[in-house]
Design an enzyme around this catalytic site. Structure first.
Site, PDB file in Angstrom:
ATOM      1  N   ALA A  73       0.820  -1.220   0.000  1.00 29.24           N
ATOM      2  CA  ALA A  73       0.000   0.000   0.000  1.00 29.24           C
ATOM      3  C   ALA A  73       0.851   1.266   0.000  1.00 29.24           C
ATOM      4  CB  ALA A  73      -0.959  -0.010   1.182  1.00 29.24           C
ATOM      5  N   THR A  74       2.046   1.207   0.575  1.00 29.94           N
ATOM      6  CA  THR A  74       2.915   2.390   0.561  1.00 29.94           C
ATOM      7  C   THR A  74       3.213   2.771  -0.886  1.00 29.94           C
ATOM      8  OG1 THR A  74       3.904   1.845   2.687  1.00 29.94           O
ATOM      9  CG2 THR A  74       5.178   3.299   1.244  1.00 29.94           C
ATOM     10  N   ASN A 153      -6.032   3.461  10.545  1.00 31.64           N
ATOM     11  CA  ASN A 153      -5.277   2.327  11.067  1.00 31.64           C
ATOM     12  C   ASN A 153      -5.034   2.391  12.566  1.00 31.64           C
ATOM     13  OD1 ASN A 153      -3.754   4.457   9.563  1.00 31.64           O
ATOM     14  ND2 ASN A 153      -2.070   3.629  10.787  1.00 31.64           N
ATOM     15  N   GLN A 181      -6.930  -0.743   5.390  1.00 31.50           N
ATOM     16  CA  GLN A 181      -7.503  -1.361   6.592  1.00 31.50           C
ATOM     17  C   GLN A 181      -8.953  -1.794   6.384  1.00 31.50           C
ATOM     18  OE1 GLN A 181      -6.031  -2.136   9.459  1.00 31.50           O
ATOM     19  NE2 GLN A 181      -4.076  -1.083   9.164  1.00 31.50           N
ATOM     20  N   SER A 201      -3.313  -3.727   0.462  1.00 29.68           N
ATOM     21  CA  SER A 201      -2.078  -4.447   0.767  1.00 29.68           C
ATOM     22  C   SER A 201      -2.390  -5.873   1.208  1.00 29.68           C
ATOM     23  CB  SER A 201      -1.344  -3.720   1.889  1.00 29.68           C
ATOM     24  OG  SER A 201      -0.144  -4.373   2.187  1.00 29.68           O
ATOM     25  N   ALA A 202      -1.593  -6.839   0.729  1.00 29.50           N
ATOM     26  CA  ALA A 202      -1.879  -8.246   1.039  1.00 29.50           C
ATOM     27  C   ALA A 202      -1.691  -8.578   2.520  1.00 29.50           C
ATOM     28  CB  ALA A 202      -0.987  -9.158   0.187  1.00 29.50           C
ATOM     29  N   HIS A 203      -0.660  -7.997   3.136  1.00 26.22           N
ATOM     30  CA  HIS A 203      -0.328  -8.471   4.497  1.00 26.22           C
ATOM     31  C   HIS A 203      -1.279  -7.972   5.577  1.00 26.22           C
ATOM     32  CE1 HIS A 203       1.857  -5.051   6.579  1.00 26.22           C
ATOM     33  NE2 HIS A 203       1.865  -4.595   5.335  1.00 26.22           N
ATOM     34  N   THR A 242       9.728  -7.186 -12.877  1.00 30.04           N
ATOM     35  CA  THR A 242       9.188  -8.544 -12.984  1.00 30.04           C
ATOM     36  C   THR A 242       8.166  -8.793 -11.892  1.00 30.04           C
ATOM     37  OG1 THR A 242      11.247  -9.307 -13.923  1.00 30.04           O
ATOM     38  CG2 THR A 242       9.811 -10.994 -12.971  1.00 30.04           C
ATOM     39  N   CYS A 328       4.245   2.219  13.024  1.00 33.96           N
ATOM     40  CA  CYS A 328       5.232   3.130  12.439  1.00 33.96           C
ATOM     41  C   CYS A 328       5.532   4.279  13.367  1.00 33.96           C
ATOM     42  CB  CYS A 328       4.732   3.697  11.121  1.00 33.96           C
ATOM     43  SG  CYS A 328       3.612   2.602  10.289  1.00 33.96           S
TER      44      CYS A 328
HETATM   45  C1  LIG Z   1      -0.397  -0.749   6.564  1.00 31.12           C
HETATM   46  C2  LIG Z   1      -0.930   0.464   5.901  1.00 31.12           C
HETATM   47  C3  LIG Z   1      -0.265   1.053   4.833  1.00 31.12           C
HETATM   48  C4  LIG Z   1       1.070   0.561   4.338  1.00 31.12           C
HETATM   49  O1  LIG Z   1       0.946  -0.672   3.733  1.00 31.12           O
HETATM   50  P1  LIG Z   1       2.240  -1.531   3.304  1.00 31.12           P
HETATM   51  O2  LIG Z   1       1.704  -2.581   2.431  1.00 31.12           O
HETATM   52  O3  LIG Z   1       2.803  -2.043   4.583  1.00 31.12           O
HETATM   53  O4  LIG Z   1       3.172  -0.609   2.604  1.00 31.12           O
HETATM   54  C5  LIG Z   1      -0.842   2.165   4.242  1.00 31.12           C
HETATM   55  N1  LIG Z   1      -2.009   2.659   4.676  1.00 31.12           N
HETATM   56  C6  LIG Z   1      -2.679   2.121   5.705  1.00 31.12           C
HETATM   57  C7  LIG Z   1      -3.991   2.711   6.131  1.00 31.12           C
HETATM   58  C8  LIG Z   1      -2.165   1.015   6.362  1.00 31.12           C
HETATM   59  O5  LIG Z   1      -2.838   0.485   7.391  1.00 31.12           O
END
Ligand SMILES: *Cc1c(COP(=O)(O)O)cnc(C)c1O
Length: 412
Positions: A73-74, A153, A181, A201-203, A242, A328
């Site tokens: 997501a960053t 978040n 989120q 974001s996947a994680h 890639t 963070c």
């Molecule tokens: C975790 C998060 C991000 C960053 O995501 P990454 O995949 O870790 O770079 C950005 N925005 C929000 C709201 C998040 O919770």
């Protein structure tokens, strides 16, 4: 029950076993480069990536061709904001966002300010909610982008995304939504909500770390951010490099599972977080919920405990993995800027903790957490001279000494 109990799902989630299983072949037998279209290795990887693109699109009501795979997501936020700023900079140089956004938004906007762009940072009220009239008033003829998150978040507060989308569309301004989120927890539909760009974001949704996606609307209106990474022209030239096929397969599967289980899972998590909130507020004095009680994610609970330090509480309960502020910001030890923006006083911010639960959280863990929290709050307050003064003041003022039995001197 496995200790410590993980209550930091907003920072990251474990990979769902079904997601991992889906990914494994793409590290070994099916290792091909998805861009190598002239042999079986490449086409296998390419087909897996196409399937994942559709799975991601399905979860947010988009079309597969509108999905760009990124490293998370960053990166998606960076492409959305810098890419739109650069592409449409000759139409205007004004961007609107909010003070409680993730650092990936705020720092990108700060960077653009150095490059001659102007950014309006909307404030929030004490519940963390936006004022839509303030948003409308902030839009100017040179506004090119509104970037507002779906769910915060740190406190889990939801923004009125659909209303924001309507305002943006009516004014002809692109709307980017950091939905990292919210995706997989509440229904998100880019058409119904008139979202033009969306980051995920996947994680954060039981997929692997280091992979995510940017949705960029293809028509009505079409939005084409310029590239941040240049190279082989992958992802329609918007993100060269890639493709991380195992990661992308994992993201796709994670999205598919979320779509299947979301309604049930979110209802279950809401019950558990309500239980956590009610029991803590019911048993611990001077505790409060940060962020709006109604407009919130089902899985994030940010609680403030007056007269104690969050870090001290965490030390007293090593069997709970929680977060003080966001992961963070806690690395930089500053007071949470999100709580600050909500008008929470500095000492109360330092006594705030975020509990975020998820797919593998059980009711037993919630009961255990409540016990741990109660014990460590009492332990920490027993050491706090401020708390002593406070309860004595409070006892005499409100005649509440009998409620907590903390040795009030002047019983009236
Ligand atoms: C975790 C998060 C991000 C960053 O995501 P990454 O995949 O870790 O770079 C950005 N925005 C929000 C709201 C998040 O919770």
């Amino acid at each position: 029950m496995k200790l410590p109990v993980y209550m930091d799902y907003s920072a990251t989630t474990p990979v769902d076993p079904a997601v991992l299983e889906e990914m494994l072949p793409y590290f070994s037998d099916q290792f091909g480069n998805a861009a190598s279209i002239h042999h079986k290795f490449g086409t296998e990887a390419g087909m897996a990536v196409s399937k994942a693109r559709q799975q991601v699109a399905n979860l947010i009501g988009a079309e597969a061709k509108e999905i760009i795979f990124t490293s998370g997501a960053t990166e998606s936020n960076n492409i959305a904001i810098k890419g739109v700023a650069e592409r449409y900079g000759d139409k205007g140089k004004h961007i609107i966002t909010c003070v409680t956004e993730h650092k990936a938004i705020l720092d990108t906007c700060k960077y653009l300010e150095q490059k001659g762009y102007e950014v309006t940072y909307l404030g929030v009220d004490t519940n963390g909610m936006l004022d839509l009239q303030e948003l409308k008033d902030a839009i100017r003829s040179d506004t090119i982008l509104i970037s507002l998150m779906a769910a915060n978040n740190e406190v889990g507060v939801l923004h009125p995304v659909k209303e924001i989308g309507e305002i943006a569309r009516e004014k002809g301004v692109f709307f980017h939504c950091d939905a990292t989120q919210a995706v997989g927890k509440i229904p998100i539909d880019v058409n119904e909500m008139k979202i033009d760009l969306l980051s995920l974001s996947a994680h954060k949704i039981y997929g692997p770390k280091g992979v995510g996606a940017l949705y960029a609307r293809d028509k009505n209106p079409r939005v084409r951010p310029t590239a941040v990474l240049h190279g082989g022209g992958h992802e329609k030239g918007m993100r060269s490099g890639t493709l991380n096929s195992p990661g992308i397969v994992g993201l796709g599967k994670a999205c598919e599972i979320c779509q299947e289980v979301m309604a049930e899972e979110s209802a279950r998590l809401k019950k558990l977080s309500d239980k956590l909130i009610d029991e803590i507020l019911g048993t611990i004095e001077f505790a409060k919920l940060n962020g709006d009680r109604q407009h919130r994610l089902p899985n994030v609970v940010n609680l403030g405990f007056a007269y104690v330090e969050g870090e001290t509480l965490m030390m007293f309960m090593p069997e709970l993995a929680v977060s003080s502020g966001s992961a963070c910001t806690s690395a930089t030890l500053g007071a949470s800027y999100v709580l600050q923006a909500m008008g929470v006083k500095d000492d109360e911010i330092h006594g705030s903790l975020r509990f975020s639960i998820g797919r593998f959280t059980t009711e037993e863990e919630i009961d255990f957490a409540v016990e741990c929290i109660e014990k460590s709050v009492h332990k920490a307050r027993a050491l706090s001279p401020l708390y002593d003064d406070a309860i004595q003041g409070k006892c005499c003022k409100y005649g509440k000494c009998c409620d907590h039995g903390h040795g009030c001197v002047d019983d009236e």
